[in-house]
Write a protein that holds these residues in place. Structure first.
Motif, PDB file in Angstrom:
ATOM      1  N   GLY A 241      69.343 -44.452 131.151  1.00  0.00           N
ATOM      2  CA  GLY A 241      68.898 -44.100 132.527  1.00  0.00           C
ATOM      3  C   GLY A 241      69.748 -44.942 133.441  1.00  0.00           C
ATOM      4  O   GLY A 241      70.641 -45.422 133.172  1.00  0.00           O
ATOM      5  N   SER A 242      69.020 -45.153 134.580  1.00  0.00           N
ATOM      6  CA  SER A 242      69.596 -46.243 135.651  1.00  0.00           C
ATOM      7  C   SER A 242      68.512 -46.815 136.415  1.00  0.00           C
ATOM      8  O   SER A 242      67.523 -46.300 136.446  1.00  0.00           O
ATOM      9  CB  SER A 242      70.331 -45.192 136.861  1.00  0.00           C
TER      10      SER A 242
ATOM     11  N   ILE B 133      74.671 -32.055 135.660  1.00  0.00           N
ATOM     12  CA  ILE B 133      75.261 -32.140 134.246  1.00  0.00           C
ATOM     13  C   ILE B 133      74.494 -32.804 133.151  1.00  0.00           C
ATOM     14  O   ILE B 133      73.863 -33.597 133.395  1.00  0.00           O
ATOM     15  CB  ILE B 133      76.601 -33.068 134.585  1.00  0.00           C
ATOM     16  N   ALA B 134      74.800 -32.081 131.828  1.00  0.00           N
ATOM     17  CA  ALA B 134      74.113 -32.646 130.956  1.00  0.00           C
ATOM     18  C   ALA B 134      75.082 -32.826 129.674  1.00  0.00           C
ATOM     19  O   ALA B 134      76.317 -32.384 129.704  1.00  0.00           O
ATOM     20  CB  ALA B 134      73.064 -31.628 130.417  1.00  0.00           C
ATOM     21  N   LEU B 135      75.090 -33.494 128.772  1.00  0.00           N
ATOM     22  CA  LEU B 135      75.587 -34.077 127.691  1.00  0.00           C
ATOM     23  C   LEU B 135      74.549 -33.762 126.385  1.00  0.00           C
ATOM     24  O   LEU B 135      73.373 -34.375 126.520  1.00  0.00           O
ATOM     25  CB  LEU B 135      76.176 -35.262 127.356  1.00  0.00           C
TER      26      LEU B 135
ATOM     27  N   PRO C 169      72.844 -33.943 141.152  1.00  0.00           N
ATOM     28  CA  PRO C 169      73.655 -34.182 142.050  1.00  0.00           C
ATOM     29  C   PRO C 169      73.285 -35.542 142.795  1.00  0.00           C
ATOM     30  O   PRO C 169      74.306 -35.942 143.399  1.00  0.00           O
ATOM     31  CB  PRO C 169      73.635 -32.996 142.864  1.00  0.00           C
ATOM     32  N   GLY C 170      72.135 -35.900 143.120  1.00  0.00           N
ATOM     33  CA  GLY C 170      71.833 -37.006 143.970  1.00  0.00           C
ATOM     34  C   GLY C 170      71.714 -38.341 143.257  1.00  0.00           C
ATOM     35  O   GLY C 170      71.558 -39.383 143.936  1.00  0.00           O
ATOM     36  N   ASP C 171      72.227 -38.273 142.040  1.00  0.00           N
ATOM     37  CA  ASP C 171      72.288 -39.598 141.270  1.00  0.00           C
ATOM     38  C   ASP C 171      73.610 -40.508 141.548  1.00  0.00           C
ATOM     39  O   ASP C 171      74.287 -39.886 141.869  1.00  0.00           O
ATOM     40  CB  ASP C 171      72.046 -39.339 139.814  1.00  0.00           C
ATOM     41  N   PRO C 172      73.446 -41.835 141.260  1.00  0.00           N
ATOM     42  CA  PRO C 172      74.634 -42.543 141.700  1.00  0.00           C
ATOM     43  C   PRO C 172      75.890 -41.991 140.994  1.00  0.00           C
ATOM     44  O   PRO C 172      75.683 -41.558 139.697  1.00  0.00           O
ATOM     45  CB  PRO C 172      74.442 -43.913 141.026  1.00  0.00           C
TER      46      PRO C 172
ATOM     47  N   ALA D 139      71.802 -40.724 134.783  1.00  0.00           N
ATOM     48  CA  ALA D 139      70.543 -41.250 135.362  1.00  0.00           C
ATOM     49  C   ALA D 139      69.236 -40.876 134.984  1.00  0.00           C
ATOM     50  O   ALA D 139      68.337 -41.298 135.197  1.00  0.00           O
ATOM     51  CB  ALA D 139      70.625 -41.510 136.715  1.00  0.00           C
ATOM     52  N   GLN D 140      69.266 -39.665 134.322  1.00  0.00           N
ATOM     53  CA  GLN D 140      68.169 -38.871 134.127  1.00  0.00           C
ATOM     54  C   GLN D 140      67.377 -39.444 132.389  1.00  0.00           C
ATOM     55  O   GLN D 140      66.421 -38.687 132.168  1.00  0.00           O
ATOM     56  CB  GLN D 140      68.153 -37.507 134.102  1.00  0.00           C
ATOM     57  N   GLY D 141      67.844 -40.362 132.083  1.00  0.00           N
ATOM     58  CA  GLY D 141      66.942 -41.016 130.627  1.00  0.00           C
ATOM     59  C   GLY D 141      67.807 -40.032 129.577  1.00  0.00           C
ATOM     60  O   GLY D 141      68.639 -39.613 129.883  1.00  0.00           O
ATOM     61  N   GLU D 142      67.060 -40.463 128.311  1.00  0.00           N
ATOM     62  CA  GLU D 142      67.739 -39.678 127.123  1.00  0.00           C
ATOM     63  C   GLU D 142      66.532 -39.015 126.547  1.00  0.00           C
ATOM     64  O   GLU D 142      65.278 -39.751 126.605  1.00  0.00           O
ATOM     65  CB  GLU D 142      68.384 -40.801 126.475  1.00  0.00           C
ATOM     66  N   ALA D 143      66.555 -37.918 125.660  1.00  0.00           N
ATOM     67  CA  ALA D 143      65.629 -37.549 124.922  1.00  0.00           C
ATOM     68  C   ALA D 143      66.031 -37.170 123.548  1.00  0.00           C
ATOM     69  O   ALA D 143      67.412 -36.896 123.558  1.00  0.00           O
ATOM     70  CB  ALA D 143      65.029 -36.372 125.559  1.00  0.00           C
TER      71      ALA D 143
END
Length: 827
Positions: free
Chosen positions: A110-111, A481-483, A506-509, A514-518
């Motif tokens: 995350g961020s 965007i996802a990985l 798109p609005g993340d740095p 920045a959206q965490g991990e699952a």
């Protein structure tokens, strides 16, 4: 009397029959001139490198399969834990010097904002289920798959399986060569792997492939579904690559072609990177001789191709701008074994010219500098890299390969074009030593001045000690965007090889996931054999129903074993709940005058260009529920605008027609009279019928044709009126008289040039070709219920083709709709 006839279903090429008794014809050969493309927008460090054109690869065999659902699945059988031809070595795995400092490492999940709070947390998986197991006893599995509106298709070494979207198996698991059952040859008898499966969203079809490896001749085995149903029939192709073994093939969908990359070996030596373009329109139509244009990128300087390139694979329904090349991307590491002068991505452009294949080009156009990274993980001993719980056995990292990992995702978001991909790298030092991470890149403006818009090395292992590698990246319709990737750690925290995912909005740095991990699925065992192999690639694809849900296909080990891997499939998105299904705007564009479908009409929605109409004049746009605006236009036609509404999961039909200026085209010509022998002889006065057609709105006033004194035509007769000619009407023929230039030789070409005007608009000059000393083909285009123009007195014709026809010596009446016949007549 001689009588011959020819039939073509849609198109014909002009031919001549040498038949004069007064002069001897000659055979003329036409040669196509072609030039080499030059690199453009190169950075100063980019060498001018072009692939070598290797010609049009032959289709050695083609057929249409029975419905897959009716074929008995072939039971998988393997050749052992390590497949001989799998991902051959090129260079030794070693660092050139001490690791670079990586300035874009993301060292935690995350961020954090300035207060230390987490900016976001990605939702948990929507669904996950098991795919096929290692029934063939091979390593590595090369897990990949793709998603369609109703199906998931997964392929691995050496099996494939088809599921519905709840995880229920509909076919398989079966040996992959089941797809070529009854086909014959190596595609049927071999089952060599390195598979790729793609869903072609523009056509609602499936593309599945693998290679052959036994040699001495090698093949791509390609199966393209004939319908949206992957359990139905397939067009099957065996495409020859000659004596070069096409290692590690990867593929991507593009509007004009299915593009394929390979690492090619001529015997033992590395020959270079292959790049191929399979004519998509022909493959989708089941053309038995579908073209596949080939290039070979040279192996020197080796850092420009590394261990391979990835072709761009289009996501979404908004295609690239018309005429865009396909993009191939490779990676360069100045600390790797190939002597690269910098850390960079290489951008190659493949421009396929199916009309003149030798005019195609495959060129390294840009070397785009990136932030320093280290592809070689220092803890590796050969392929033994990633630690696992309960064993000292380590598994492959593959970062030392100088190449990005499948896929190279392309997305046209209207405001910009993006290419997204990734590569396993060293993430730096964590609590237990060096850890693996994933370098990901977003490149924008690839066809103008390509730039790295953002990049990052996702390596939270620097903080938590968990290795992350073997990723696949994608970008959805909202620009998220996802990985998806593998994760493992041998010590605290103990993590068996598992499936994880992360992402950014798109609005993340910039540069941060920045959206965490699952956790998509937690592994329950370690691999203790299989030659340390893992991967060699995975896949992340976008659900076409909502254009927001990501589907990841990867592997895990259910129970600690030598190589007891199993496929796992799962989905996720960036919403707390599954997004509402999108609706579809179904455009059907026709000619207002004739009612004929219009292909190539540009469809813009809500101010952004979405794409162009295809066969049948249709275009389907998946859209968020609600109100939308459209603008549809086409050259030589007008523009029509309006509003429409789509509902979730529903299709809104939008029938439109376009009008514009008349478009006058040649409809061919034939000899009416030409002396006693019926052929054009130099110095002879002849009469010819010249035909015209209109593909748009009516002419007004009458259309007039004026024959020009040029091209072997002398003493042309007066202008002739064609009357009012409307779009969709049958061809209109008028007679013209002229003298054949006496200076011409026998077998020379006479070009009759006809200037067209309706008094208000000049439509340019149409050309008609005749050959001295030859009879002439009579092209007849027939419409239901329309009688074709009368043939010259004394001429006869025969009929060959589909439909029902009435033929006499002077008329040709067609009672079947919309047939095109080509009739050759001579006396």
């Amino acid at each position: 009397m001689k009588k011959r006839s020819h039939t073509q279903s849609a198109f014909f090429y002009p031919r001549v029959l040498i038949g004069s008794l007064l002069c001897f014809g000659a055979i003329a050969l036409a040669f196509f001139a072609f030039g080499t493309a030059s690199a453009q927008n190169r950075t100063p460090a980019t060498p001018v490198i072009q692939g070598t054109f290797t010609g049009v690869a032959p289709v050695m065999h083609f057929d249409v399969s029975p419905p897959l659902r009716d074929i008995t699945p072939i039971e998988p059988s393997g050749k052992g834990a390590l497949r001989e031809n799998e991902d051959r070595e090129i260079m030794p795995i070693k660092m050139r010097f001490a690791p670079d400092w990586d300035p874009v490492v993301q060292s935690s999940v995350g961020s954090r904002d300035k207060s230390g709070a987490n900016r976001g947390e990605i939702p948990g998986p929507l669904l996950s289920f098991d795919g096929q197991s290692n029934a063939a006893g091979v390593a590595p599995p090369d897990p990949n798959g793709s998603v369609g509106p109703n199906h998931i298709v997964t392929m691995v070494n050496l099996t494939f399986q088809i599921f519905n979207k709840t995880g229920t198996s509909l076919f398989g698991p079966a040996a992959s060569n089941t797809l070529w059952a009854g086909f014959g040859g190596p595609c049927q008898t071999e089952n060599s792997g390195d598979p790729v499966v793609l869903y072609d969203r523009l056509a609602d079809r499936w593309f599945l492939s693998q290679f052959t490896s036994a040699g001495p001749a090698y093949f791509f085995c390609v199966a393209v579904s004939t319908s949206p149903d992957p359990t139905g029939t397939y067009y099957r192709y065996a495409i020859a690559t000659g004596s070069n073994f096409p290692d590690y093939p990867k593929a991507g969908v593009w509007p004009d072609a299915y593009y394929i990359s390979t690492r090619e070996f001529a015997g033992a030596p590395f020959a270079g990177v292959g790049a191929y373009a399979l004519n998509r329109a022909q493959a989708l139509a089941g053309n038995p001789s579908a073209q596949i244009i080939g290039f070979l990128a040279p192996p020197s300087p080796s850092y420009t191709v590394g261990d391979g390139l990835l072709p761009a694979d289009m996501e979404g329904m908004r295609p690239p701008p018309v005429g865009s090349p396909n993009y191939f991307v490779g990676s360069m590491d100045n600390n790797g074994p190939y002597g690269a002068p910098q850390d960079a991505l290489t951008l190659w452009k493949f421009t396929a010219n199916f009309a003149t294949p030798a005019s195609s080009s495959f060129v390294l156009t840009n070397t785009v500098a990136v932030a320093p990274f280290n592809s070689i993980l220092g803890i590796c001993a050969g392929r033994a890299c990633i630690p696992q719980p309960g064993t000292t056995f380590r598994i492959d990292h593959l970062g030392y390969r100088q190449r990005p990992l499948f896929r190279l995702a392309y997305r046209n978001l209207g405001t910009h074009e993006s290419l997204v991909t990734n590569q396993s790298v060293s993430g730096g030092t964590g609590p237990n030593g060096e850890v693996s991470g994933i370098r990901w890149w977003e490149m924008r403006s690839p066809n103008a001045l390509p730039v790295i818009f953002q990049e990052g090395t996702y390596a939270p292992g620097v903080t938590d000690g968990i290795h992350r590698w073997m990723g696949s990246a994608a970008i959805d319709g909202e620009g998220n965007i996802a990985l998806g990737y593998s994760a493992s750690n041998g010590t605290s925290p103990s993590v068996f090889p598992s499936l994880y995912y992360t992402g950014r909005r798109p609005g993340d740095p910039l540069g941060l996931m920045a959206q965490g991990e699952a956790v998509l699925f937690a592994g329950t065992g370690s691999q203790t054999g299989g030659g340390n192999r893992w991967g060699d690639y995975t896949s992340l694809s976008i659900d076409p129903v909502d254009d927001q849900t990501f589907w990841h296909v990867n592997e895990y080990v259910p129970t600690t074993s030598a190589s007891g891997w199993r496929v796992r499939v799962g989905s996720f998105n960036f919403a707390a709940n599954p997004p509402a299904p999108k609706g579809t705007g179904h455009f059907t564009i026709t000619n207002c005058t004739s009612g004929a479908p219009l292909t190539g009409a540009t469809v813009s929605i809500d101010g952004s260009v979405y794409g162009s109409t295809i066969t049948g004049g249709v275009y389907d746009a998946p859209l968020a529920p609600g109100s939308h605006t459209y603008s549809v236009s086409r050259p030589s036609f007008g523009t029509v605008t309006g509003n429409f509404t789509v509902n979730a999961g529903m299709t809104t039909n939008i029938p439109l027609c376009l009008t514009g200026s008349p478009v006058i085209t040649s409809a061919g010509g034939y000899i009416v009279s030409a002396g006693p022998n019926g052929v054009l002889d130099p110095g002879e006065t002849v009469t010819v019928a010249l035909g015209v057609q209109n593909t748009n709105t009516c002419t007004s006033p009458a259309l007039t044709g004026t024959l020009q004194a040029s091209g072997g035509v002398t003493n042309p007769s007066a202008p002739a009126s064609y009357g009012i000619v409307c779009g969709g009407d049958p061809a209109v023929f008028r007679n013209f008289t002229f003298t054949v230039d006496p200076a011409l030789a026998c077998g020379a070409t006479v070009t009759a040039s006809l200037a067209m005007t309706d008094g208000a608009t000049n439509f340019g000059t149409l050309t008609y070709t005749f050959t001295t000393g030859s009879t002439q083909l009579v092209p007849v285009q027939n419409f239901d219920g329309v009688t074709a123009p009368a043939l010259p007195t004394g001429w006869t014709t025969t009929f060959s083709g589909t439909g029902t026809a009435v033929v006499t010596s002077t008329t040709f009446a067609d009672t079947a709709p919309n047939d095109i016949f080509l009739t050759e007549a001579s006396n």
